[in-house]
Design a protein around this motif. Structure first.
Motif, PDB file in Angstrom:
ATOM      1  N   ALA A   9       0.669  -1.212  -0.150  1.00 49.92           N
ATOM      2  CA  ALA A   9      -0.175   0.132   0.301  1.00 49.92           C
ATOM      3  C   ALA A   9       1.090   1.424   0.358  1.00 49.92           C
ATOM      4  O   ALA A   9       0.753   1.979  -0.424  1.00 49.92           O
ATOM      5  N   SER A  10       2.150   1.138   0.733  1.00 48.41           N
ATOM      6  CA  SER A  10       2.519   2.374   0.217  1.00 48.41           C
ATOM      7  C   SER A  10       3.670   2.567  -0.881  1.00 48.41           C
ATOM      8  O   SER A  10       4.022   1.148  -1.187  1.00 48.41           O
ATOM      9  N   ARG A  11       3.955   3.633  -1.592  1.00 47.87           N
ATOM     10  CA  ARG A  11       4.148   4.293  -2.936  1.00 47.87           C
ATOM     11  C   ARG A  11       5.800   3.239  -3.049  1.00 47.87           C
ATOM     12  O   ARG A  11       5.653   3.110  -3.915  1.00 47.87           O
ATOM     13  N   PHE A  12       6.627   4.209  -1.690  1.00 53.37           N
ATOM     14  CA  PHE A  12       8.010   3.200  -2.164  1.00 53.37           C
ATOM     15  C   PHE A  12       8.335   1.875  -1.251  1.00 53.37           C
ATOM     16  O   PHE A  12       8.429   1.260  -2.304  1.00 53.37           O
TER      17      PHE A  12
ATOM     18  N   LYS B 164       4.116  -9.345  -4.516  1.00 55.66           N
ATOM     19  CA  LYS B 164       3.133  -8.746  -5.528  1.00 55.66           C
ATOM     20  C   LYS B 164       2.185  -9.708  -5.204  1.00 55.66           C
ATOM     21  O   LYS B 164       0.872  -9.482  -5.406  1.00 55.66           O
TER      22      LYS B 164
ATOM     23  N   ARG C  26       6.421  -0.383  -2.447  1.00 59.25           N
ATOM     24  CA  ARG C  26       5.980  -1.100  -3.097  1.00 59.25           C
ATOM     25  C   ARG C  26       6.557  -1.315  -4.736  1.00 59.25           C
ATOM     26  O   ARG C  26       6.837  -2.456  -5.116  1.00 59.25           O
ATOM     27  N   GLY C  27       7.356  -0.419  -4.501  1.00 59.81           N
ATOM     28  CA  GLY C  27       8.807  -0.835  -5.390  1.00 59.81           C
ATOM     29  C   GLY C  27       9.731  -1.436  -5.173  1.00 59.81           C
ATOM     30  O   GLY C  27      10.677  -2.377  -5.596  1.00 59.81           O
TER      31      GLY C  27
END
Length: 398
Positions: free
Chosen positions: A281-284, A294, A286-287
């Protein structure tokens, strides 16, 4: 270009050179390096064989061939090749370091430590060597010595990503979650494309949760025990339940203790995938997660949604089959969420089994809502299958 991390550009330049000088050893060896950096192990192995055809006893060609063999999973051949290289150049520290790395990958840290020590005596200025020593010491649970080796590596090279990574892992074991987070963040800053470094950062991020940190340390402790002890721990819940029943029979406190035990097991099963959901859920964050993690996390959410739907529908309609199916789906959701922890060569099989279970869950839910008699037996199959799958996941990851 290789030093700058531009492996694809390096490969393009090398192949242009090889079109004019196809047997040039330096070009062939550079090609192998560029392919290894791109994780194209099979091509790297083929290129290393071309290099060895040009110079069969060249130590560096043998070294790169060994690295390529290891990358393809052929660790036995990799060990044989590096031993052949050491026969040609017994005083080359990089060859002793490679031997130590292969032994470490083969779960032989004590033997690896001896090879690393030899490499260190031959080249005390190479920061990679104390990092290898620290990794072996960590696996041997010699934490203070590992800390000293990491400090040695950072003295030689303050920007060594591997040293910062190991310092983060050591902090997870013996220090604070903030120390682990700071060190793994620095490792990612220094080596942002390394999948292992990025995964360690996600572990440090999840370890800010005290429950996750406690479970991680328990798993880390268990990993250091013998096979017999690890196998024995798989049966502790069953043994404990039988002991409780033998002592207390049907007493209320026995039921309370059983519920608490099941709750603890449920937390241990669900913490990892739930923390992955937060990372996703975190943009950072997630990468940072690998694509396989995932996918497993999204599948976990889907099965968890089915479990919640079955539970709500069962409570509303008073259908016991749906409640049983909800429990079974919950178990299968934990199994799906745990797939990233399974050894890579087993993940596909587990994923296929989980996919079949998912289809069975959806079918059983439809039958239960339609009032079909078959939903009862199928709900039990899902439930006991889910419990068995959790035990299997625990066995595979022990």
């Amino acid at each position: 270009m290789l030093d700058l991390g531009r492996a694809q550009d390096a490969e393009r330049e090398v192949r242009q050179g090889l079109s004019a000088w196809p047997q040039d050893l330096a070009l062939l060896l550079t090609l192998v390096r560029s392919l290894l950096l791109q994780e194209r192990a099979d091509e790297a192995l083929e290129a290393s064989r071309l290099a060895l055809a040009t110079a069969p006893d060249h130590p560096y060609a043998l070294l790169l061939c060994s690295a390529a063999q290891s990358a393809t999973g052929d660790r036995r051949s990799a060990l044989a090749t590096i031993e052949a290289a050491l026969h040609v150049a017994p005083d080359a520290p990089i060859l002793h370091f490679q031997l130590g790395s292969l032994l470490h990958e083969d779960d032989r840290p004590a033997e690896a430590l001896a090879s690393f020590a030899t490499a260190r005596s031959l080249d005390p200025q190479d920061a990679d060597i104390p990092v290898g020593i620290a990794g072996a010491l960590l696996d041997l649970r010699r934490n203070e010595e590992a800390s000293a080796a990491i400090a040695d590596a950072l003295t030689l090279d303050p920007n060594h990503a591997g040293a910062h990574r190991l310092r983060g892992m050591l902090a997870l074991r013996t220090g604070t979650s903030q120390d682990a987070l700071d060190s793994t963040r620095e490792a990612v800053r220094l080596n942002p494309t390394n999948a292992g470094v990025r995964e360690d950062l996600t572990v440090a991020m999840k370890a800010r949760n005290p429950v996750y940190r406690a479970l991680w340390r328990y798993s880390d402790w268990l990993a250091g025990q013998s096979d017999l002890v690890r196998t024995g721990f798989l049966f502790i819940p069953f043994i404990l339940y039988r002991v409780l029943r033998a002592v207390g029979g049907e007493a209320a406190w026995v039921n309370v203790a059983a519920v608490l035990m099941i709750s603890v097991l449920a937390v241990s099963w669900l913490t990892e995938p739930l923390m992955n959901v937060l990372i996703l859920a975190s943009r950072f964050g997630r990468g940072l997660l690998p694509i396989g993690t995932k996918r497993a996390t999204m599948a976990f959410l889907a099965v968890m949604l089915v479990a919640i739907t079955c539970a709500v529908a069962g409570l509303v309609t008073d259908l016991d089959d749906l409640l049983l199916l909800a429990l079974g789906s919950l178990a299968w959701s934990a199994t799906v969420g745990g797939i990233p922890q399974v050894p890579a060569h087993r993940q596909r099989v587990v994923a296929i089994i989980a996919g079949v279970a998912g289809a069975l869950i959806v079918t059983t839910m439809g039958l239960a809502l339609a009032g079909a008699a078959a939903s009862g037996p199928l709900s039990l199959v899902v439930l006991f299958g889910g419990l068995a799958s959790l035990w299997g996941i625990a066995a595979l990851t022990r």
